[in-house]
Design an enzyme around this catalytic site. Sequence first.
Site, mmCIF file in Angstrom:
data_model
loop_
_atom_site.group_PDB
_atom_site.id
_atom_site.type_symbol
_atom_site.label_atom_id
_atom_site.label_comp_id
_atom_site.label_asym_id
_atom_site.label_seq_id
_atom_site.Cartn_x
_atom_site.Cartn_y
_atom_site.Cartn_z
ATOM 1 N N TYR A 111 -1.866 -1.197 9.163
ATOM 2 C CA TYR A 111 -2.901 -2.190 9.456
ATOM 3 C C TYR A 111 -3.137 -2.312 10.956
ATOM 4 O O TYR A 111 -2.325 -1.867 11.766
ATOM 5 C CB TYR A 111 -2.481 -3.557 8.918
ATOM 6 C CG TYR A 111 -2.664 -3.677 7.430
ATOM 7 C CD1 TYR A 111 -3.933 -3.783 6.876
ATOM 8 C CD2 TYR A 111 -1.570 -3.674 6.582
ATOM 9 C CE1 TYR A 111 -4.101 -3.891 5.508
ATOM 10 C CE2 TYR A 111 -1.726 -3.786 5.211
ATOM 11 C CZ TYR A 111 -3.003 -3.898 4.684
ATOM 12 O OH TYR A 111 -3.166 -4.006 3.335
ATOM 13 N N GLN A 123 -0.943 2.453 -5.734
ATOM 14 C CA GLN A 123 -2.332 2.773 -5.386
ATOM 15 C C GLN A 123 -3.317 2.369 -6.477
ATOM 16 O O GLN A 123 -4.396 1.864 -6.184
ATOM 17 C CB GLN A 123 -2.452 4.280 -5.138
ATOM 18 C CG GLN A 123 -2.961 4.585 -3.749
ATOM 19 C CD GLN A 123 -2.791 6.044 -3.366
ATOM 20 O OE1 GLN A 123 -2.714 6.925 -4.221
ATOM 21 N NE2 GLN A 123 -2.732 6.290 -2.077
ATOM 22 N N ASP A 141 -4.319 -1.358 -6.332
ATOM 23 C CA ASP A 141 -4.717 -1.840 -5.007
ATOM 24 C C ASP A 141 -6.127 -2.427 -5.050
ATOM 25 O O ASP A 141 -7.110 -1.711 -4.895
ATOM 26 C CB ASP A 141 -4.620 -0.655 -4.035
ATOM 27 C CG ASP A 141 -4.926 -1.018 -2.604
ATOM 28 O OD1 ASP A 141 -5.383 -2.153 -2.361
ATOM 29 O OD2 ASP A 141 -4.719 -0.172 -1.733
ATOM 30 N N ARG A 173 0.839 -1.198 0.000
ATOM 31 C CA ARG A 173 0.000 0.000 0.000
ATOM 32 C C ARG A 173 0.869 1.242 0.000
ATOM 33 O O ARG A 173 0.901 2.006 0.946
ATOM 34 C CB ARG A 173 -0.957 -0.078 1.152
ATOM 35 C CG ARG A 173 -2.080 -0.970 0.678
ATOM 36 C CD ARG A 173 -3.006 -1.410 1.624
ATOM 37 N NE ARG A 173 -4.323 -1.509 0.984
ATOM 38 C CZ ARG A 173 -5.406 -1.756 1.635
ATOM 39 N NH1 ARG A 173 -5.384 -1.871 2.930
ATOM 40 N NH2 ARG A 173 -6.541 -1.862 0.994
ATOM 41 N N SER A 195 -8.390 -2.080 -1.903
ATOM 42 C CA SER A 195 -9.082 -0.789 -1.786
ATOM 43 C C SER A 195 -10.221 -0.666 -2.791
ATOM 44 O O SER A 195 -11.320 -0.256 -2.437
ATOM 45 C CB SER A 195 -8.099 0.368 -1.989
ATOM 46 O OG SER A 195 -7.225 0.443 -0.896
HETATM 47 P P1 NAD Z 1 -8.686 -4.032 6.679
HETATM 48 O O1 NAD Z 1 -9.634 -4.422 5.610
HETATM 49 O O2 NAD Z 1 -7.479 -4.846 6.922
HETATM 50 O O3 NAD Z 1 -9.485 -3.904 8.048
HETATM 51 C C1 NAD Z 1 -10.631 -3.081 8.130
HETATM 52 C C2 NAD Z 1 -10.569 -2.229 9.371
HETATM 53 O O4 NAD Z 1 -10.845 -3.021 10.525
HETATM 54 C C3 NAD Z 1 -9.227 -1.567 9.632
HETATM 55 O O5 NAD Z 1 -9.410 -0.175 9.698
HETATM 56 C C4 NAD Z 1 -8.805 -2.160 10.957
HETATM 57 O O6 NAD Z 1 -8.063 -1.249 11.749
HETATM 58 C C5 NAD Z 1 -10.128 -2.490 11.588
HETATM 59 N N1 NAD Z 1 -10.084 -3.407 12.735
HETATM 60 C C6 NAD Z 1 -9.319 -4.508 12.914
HETATM 61 N N2 NAD Z 1 -9.568 -5.078 14.110
HETATM 62 C C7 NAD Z 1 -10.538 -4.331 14.695
HETATM 63 C C8 NAD Z 1 -11.232 -4.410 15.935
HETATM 64 N N3 NAD Z 1 -10.969 -5.371 16.832
HETATM 65 N N4 NAD Z 1 -12.161 -3.466 16.213
HETATM 66 C C9 NAD Z 1 -12.433 -2.471 15.327
HETATM 67 N N5 NAD Z 1 -11.819 -2.358 14.140
HETATM 68 C C10 NAD Z 1 -10.880 -3.263 13.830
HETATM 69 O O7 NAD Z 1 -8.210 -2.518 6.459
HETATM 70 P P2 NAD Z 1 -8.113 -1.684 5.125
HETATM 71 O O8 NAD Z 1 -9.427 -1.115 4.798
HETATM 72 O O9 NAD Z 1 -7.455 -2.519 4.121
HETATM 73 O O10 NAD Z 1 -7.161 -0.495 5.570
HETATM 74 C C11 NAD Z 1 -5.995 -0.746 6.321
HETATM 75 C C12 NAD Z 1 -5.109 0.464 6.337
HETATM 76 O O11 NAD Z 1 -4.490 0.652 5.083
HETATM 77 C C13 NAD Z 1 -5.782 1.769 6.646
HETATM 78 O O12 NAD Z 1 -4.895 2.509 7.456
HETATM 79 C C14 NAD Z 1 -5.932 2.424 5.324
HETATM 80 O O13 NAD Z 1 -6.033 3.820 5.407
HETATM 81 C C15 NAD Z 1 -4.632 2.019 4.712
HETATM 82 N N6 NAD Z 1 -4.649 2.117 3.259
HETATM 83 C C16 NAD Z 1 -3.604 2.731 2.631
HETATM 84 C C17 NAD Z 1 -3.567 2.824 1.253
HETATM 85 C C18 NAD Z 1 -2.453 3.480 0.543
HETATM 86 O O14 NAD Z 1 -1.711 4.196 1.140
HETATM 87 N N7 NAD Z 1 -2.285 3.236 -0.717
HETATM 88 C C19 NAD Z 1 -4.590 2.266 0.508
HETATM 89 C C20 NAD Z 1 -5.633 1.632 1.181
HETATM 90 C C21 NAD Z 1 -5.633 1.554 2.553
#
Ligand code: NAD
Length: 377
Positions: free
Chosen positions: A228, A125, A128, A120, A131
């Site tokens: 994460y 991006q 991804d 990520r 996302s």
């Molecule tokens: P994910 O699908 O792995 O998980 C979904 C959400 O569940 C996450 O926000 C996680 O913190 C949350 N979670 C896990 N355990 C939990 C609990 N016990 N209680 C409540 N919530 C809980 O996550 P995602 O949507 O793939 O995103 C992960 C991270 O990656 C985020 O910080 C997002 O902003 C980041 N991200 C970055 C980029 C990039 O820079 N290119 C792109 C996409 C996402």
Amino acid sequence: NLVFVAKETVADETRVAASVETVKKMKGLGFDIVVEAGAGAPSRIRDGEYEASGARIGSVQDAAQADVILKVRRPTADEIAGYKSGAIVIAIMDPYGNEAALVNMARAGLTSFAMELMPRITRAQSMDVLSSQANLAGYQAVIEAAAVYDRALPMMMTAAGTVPAAKVFIMGAGVAGLQAIATARRLGAQVSATDVRPAAKEQVASLGAKFVAVEDEEFKAAETAGGYAKEMSKNYQAKQAALVAEHISKQDIVITTALIPGRPAPRLVSREMLKAMRSGAVAVDLAVERGGNIEGVQFGTVAHVEGVKVVGYPNMAGRIPASASALYAKNLVTFLETMVDKDTRSLGLNRADELIKATMLTDGGEVVHPNFVDPDQ
Ligand code: NAD
């Protein structure tokens, strides 16, 4: 070089790995493209549209000649048997817990890539898939919740009386959760959300939703370098559960999206919590494919648990297949483009590239990804 776009064989997979736009793009990159007949039908792309954009329509037998195979799901043993050794296969591979399938791909001599392992980072991006698909899943989760909810979501003040706004609680404010918040807000609901990552707090607030979480020292340190979630301590989970139980009892709709990479989904909503919700409440579990966040969730259906309708549809993005395929196909072609030499227009893998290293599962007859190499071999 020949690209084969497969028709998906997994039941209920509605998406396809190429769009009209990406076929044109691949043509421009110097590829010949064969699309398996009917591959785009569930995503409303006709064979004729692929043909008009430069592809040939073929059958599953054409996969045997392909240098690159584009898929949505990991190929089955039957599909693998139809590919030539040395072919590149790119898909959502779901590798965790499926190590035997990875060994099969290695033995078949395939160079396989898991799109969901894409780092990520800014450069990646546009590739991804987590996302692109989670964003649609978060939207669709709210639409599915609204469809089975017996009441309206927005507040309506009418001559015949007032309908109150629905209270919607989003658990897990990653990509899916944030889109769920935005969608529920657009429908006029009163929205709150929780997450274990401190960075989520500001993002939730910026979308106009209320943030609900135990904000202790562990919470403040709960994010990995990759952004994460970490698995939280038993102590934290208990504190968070108590806070959430109180909050949930006042909610009409709960949408859970919580995942931890490579681990089963954390259990966030118990039967007792569901029991405390009002009659006709709705809960949607976007983590159902990874074991579920909600106790009693049933894969593929709406289960009635303690008076709450618990929606357990897998592949939520696949429920809006035309949009999901368009974005997935774009992610794929952008990655494929990194494997093409611009001058000679030939395929050439740079095995030192960080995107290749992060996503390559099998190569040269071996499982090569460090997360899946069997330490006993
Ligand atoms: P994910 O699908 O792995 O998980 C979904 C959400 O569940 C996450 O926000 C996680 O913190 C949350 N979670 C896990 N355990 C939990 C609990 N016990 N209680 C409540 N919530 C809980 O996550 P995602 O949507 O793939 O995103 C992960 C991270 O990656 C985020 O910080 C997002 O902003 C980041 N991200 C970055 C980029 C990039 O820079 N290119 C792109 C996409 C996402």
